[in-house]
Design a protein around this motif. Sequence first.
Motif, mmCIF file in Angstrom:
data_model
loop_
_atom_site.group_PDB
_atom_site.id
_atom_site.type_symbol
_atom_site.label_atom_id
_atom_site.label_comp_id
_atom_site.label_asym_id
_atom_site.label_seq_id
_atom_site.Cartn_x
_atom_site.Cartn_y
_atom_site.Cartn_z
ATOM 1 N N VAL A 141 -6.616 13.286 3.589
ATOM 2 C CA VAL A 141 -5.926 12.545 2.813
ATOM 3 C C VAL A 141 -6.474 12.393 1.418
ATOM 4 O O VAL A 141 -5.495 11.622 1.067
ATOM 5 N N ILE B 168 -2.450 12.356 -0.295
ATOM 6 C CA ILE B 168 -2.077 11.406 0.347
ATOM 7 C C ILE B 168 -2.487 11.019 -0.623
ATOM 8 O O ILE B 168 -1.366 10.133 -2.006
ATOM 9 N N TYR B 169 -3.450 10.203 -1.351
ATOM 10 C CA TYR B 169 -3.961 9.127 -1.980
ATOM 11 C C TYR B 169 -3.990 10.279 -3.296
ATOM 12 O O TYR B 169 -3.877 10.541 -3.280
ATOM 13 N N GLY B 170 -4.138 9.354 -4.364
ATOM 14 C CA GLY B 170 -4.124 9.206 -5.836
ATOM 15 C C GLY B 170 -2.918 9.379 -6.487
ATOM 16 O O GLY B 170 -2.555 10.473 -7.411
ATOM 17 N N GLY B 171 -1.835 9.015 -5.269
ATOM 18 C CA GLY B 171 -0.640 10.069 -5.575
ATOM 19 C C GLY B 171 -0.271 10.534 -4.533
ATOM 20 O O GLY B 171 -0.938 11.985 -4.427
ATOM 21 N N THR B 172 0.424 10.209 -3.570
ATOM 22 C CA THR B 172 0.874 12.157 -2.750
ATOM 23 C C THR B 172 1.263 13.230 -3.433
ATOM 24 O O THR B 172 2.210 13.216 -4.682
ATOM 25 N N GLU C 279 3.741 15.140 -2.989
ATOM 26 C CA GLU C 279 5.511 15.489 -2.926
ATOM 27 C C GLU C 279 5.846 14.518 -4.368
ATOM 28 O O GLU C 279 6.068 15.212 -4.891
ATOM 29 N N VAL C 280 5.320 13.166 -4.384
ATOM 30 C CA VAL C 280 5.504 12.535 -5.765
ATOM 31 C C VAL C 280 4.459 13.699 -7.275
ATOM 32 O O VAL C 280 5.219 13.701 -8.499
ATOM 33 N N GLU D 239 7.297 15.987 -7.449
ATOM 34 C CA GLU D 239 8.432 15.777 -8.790
ATOM 35 C C GLU D 239 8.691 15.032 -10.268
ATOM 36 O O GLU D 239 8.393 15.547 -10.921
HETATM 37 C C1 LIG Z 1 -8.283 5.936 2.091
HETATM 38 C C2 LIG Z 1 -7.350 5.193 0.849
HETATM 39 C C3 LIG Z 1 -7.427 5.060 -0.464
HETATM 40 C C4 LIG Z 1 -7.128 4.510 -1.452
HETATM 41 N N1 LIG Z 1 -6.821 4.215 -2.042
HETATM 42 C C5 LIG Z 1 -6.380 3.449 -3.439
HETATM 43 C C6 LIG Z 1 -7.057 2.947 -4.672
HETATM 44 O O1 LIG Z 1 -8.829 3.077 -4.941
HETATM 45 N N2 LIG Z 1 -6.713 2.732 -6.240
HETATM 46 C C7 LIG Z 1 -5.509 2.706 -5.002
HETATM 47 O O2 LIG Z 1 -4.198 2.131 -5.885
HETATM 48 N N3 LIG Z 1 -4.233 2.643 -4.065
HETATM 49 C C8 LIG Z 1 -5.286 3.744 -3.293
HETATM 50 N N4 LIG Z 1 -4.589 4.413 -1.980
HETATM 51 C C9 LIG Z 1 -3.083 3.862 -1.449
HETATM 52 C C10 LIG Z 1 -2.159 5.451 -1.942
HETATM 53 O O3 LIG Z 1 -2.199 5.713 -3.405
HETATM 54 C C11 LIG Z 1 -0.955 5.491 -1.423
HETATM 55 O O4 LIG Z 1 -1.060 5.537 -0.089
HETATM 56 C C12 LIG Z 1 -0.737 6.940 -1.939
HETATM 57 O O5 LIG Z 1 -0.087 6.826 -3.393
HETATM 58 C C13 LIG Z 1 0.888 6.684 -1.196
HETATM 59 O O6 LIG Z 1 2.138 5.533 -0.715
HETATM 60 P P1 LIG Z 1 2.714 4.938 -0.076
HETATM 61 O O7 LIG Z 1 1.281 5.145 0.850
HETATM 62 O O8 LIG Z 1 2.525 3.843 0.120
HETATM 63 O O9 LIG Z 1 3.006 5.296 1.073
HETATM 64 P P2 LIG Z 1 5.063 5.793 0.663
HETATM 65 O O10 LIG Z 1 5.398 5.709 -0.973
HETATM 66 O O11 LIG Z 1 5.312 4.804 1.187
HETATM 67 O O12 LIG Z 1 4.878 7.762 0.869
HETATM 68 C C14 LIG Z 1 5.459 7.867 2.679
HETATM 69 C C15 LIG Z 1 5.763 9.236 2.091
HETATM 70 O O13 LIG Z 1 7.222 9.782 1.883
HETATM 71 C C16 LIG Z 1 6.966 10.253 0.831
HETATM 72 N N5 LIG Z 1 6.902 10.129 -0.839
HETATM 73 C C17 LIG Z 1 7.949 9.134 -1.524
HETATM 74 N N6 LIG Z 1 8.088 9.551 -2.483
HETATM 75 C C18 LIG Z 1 9.305 10.185 -2.347
HETATM 76 C C19 LIG Z 1 9.628 11.165 -3.413
HETATM 77 N N7 LIG Z 1 9.983 10.906 -4.323
HETATM 78 N N8 LIG Z 1 10.271 12.154 -3.261
HETATM 79 C C20 LIG Z 1 9.112 12.850 -2.079
HETATM 80 N N9 LIG Z 1 8.136 12.440 -1.333
HETATM 81 C C21 LIG Z 1 8.241 11.145 -0.860
HETATM 82 C C22 LIG Z 1 5.513 10.589 0.385
HETATM 83 O O14 LIG Z 1 4.838 11.737 -0.476
HETATM 84 C C23 LIG Z 1 4.715 9.899 1.635
HETATM 85 O O15 LIG Z 1 4.925 11.812 2.071
HETATM 86 C C24 LIG Z 1 -5.332 4.043 -0.826
HETATM 87 C C25 LIG Z 1 -5.130 4.998 0.069
HETATM 88 C C26 LIG Z 1 -5.634 5.739 1.487
HETATM 89 C C27 LIG Z 1 -5.521 6.142 2.269
#
Ligand SMILES: Cc1cc2nc3c(=O)[nH]c(=O)nc-3n(C[C@H](O)[C@H](O)[C@H](O)COP(=O)(O)OP(=O)(O)OC[C@H]3O[C@@H](n4cnc5c(N)ncnc54)[C@H](O)[C@@H]3O)c2cc1C
Length: 94
Positions: A71, A74-78, A80-81, A84
């Motif tokens: 994870v 993924i979290y903390g900003g993916t 991929e982002v 970017e």
């Molecule tokens: C266990 C856990 C704890 C978390 N805790 C917090 C927290 O405390 N506070 C908080 O604010 N958030 C939290 N999150 C949310 C987390 O930050 C998001 O899950 C993460 O930012 C990804 O957003 P999303 O899940 O909406 O995925 P999406 O944005 O839907 O992304 C899906 C996929 O598409 C890709 N993608 C999206 N946009 C682009 C782009 N422009 N270019 C290329 N690829 C792209 C992503 O890299 C990813 O692989 C948590 C998530 C988890 C799983």
Amino acid sequence: MATTVDVMWAYIDRAMLLYKDRKLTPEEAAKVKFWATEREWELLDLGVQLHGGYGYMLEYPIARAWTDARVHRIYGGTNEVMREIVARQVTGRK
Ligand SMILES: Cc1cc2nc3c(=O)[nH]c(=O)nc-3n(C[C@H](O)[C@H](O)[C@H](O)COP(=O)(O)OP(=O)(O)OC[C@H]3O[C@@H](n4cnc5c(N)ncnc54)[C@H](O)[C@@H]3O)c2cc1C
């Protein structure tokens, strides 16, 4: 693996010092986040491999560390982002 950990610590420490001095830019933070979490993933994957079949069983700490680490990309900003953000700085695109 030991070398990667050493380099990773040096890179993270540098970012922490910049942060402490309020000089860590979003771009530098993005670089550290994606790079360190990807190295972490590679290291833990090697750790699983090293343990053979046991490495895949959740009874063993390496398997749980490997699962938990997934994870981080993924979290903390993916990552991929994060890439970017870095790419926009490198290319000068807004
Ligand atoms: C266990 C856990 C704890 C978390 N805790 C917090 C927290 O405390 N506070 C908080 O604010 N958030 C939290 N999150 C949310 C987390 O930050 C998001 O899950 C993460 O930012 C990804 O957003 P999303 O899940 O909406 O995925 P999406 O944005 O839907 O992304 C899906 C996929 O598409 C890709 N993608 C999206 N946009 C682009 C782009 N422009 N270019 C290329 N690829 C792209 C992503 O890299 C990813 O692989 C948590 C998530 C988890 C799983």
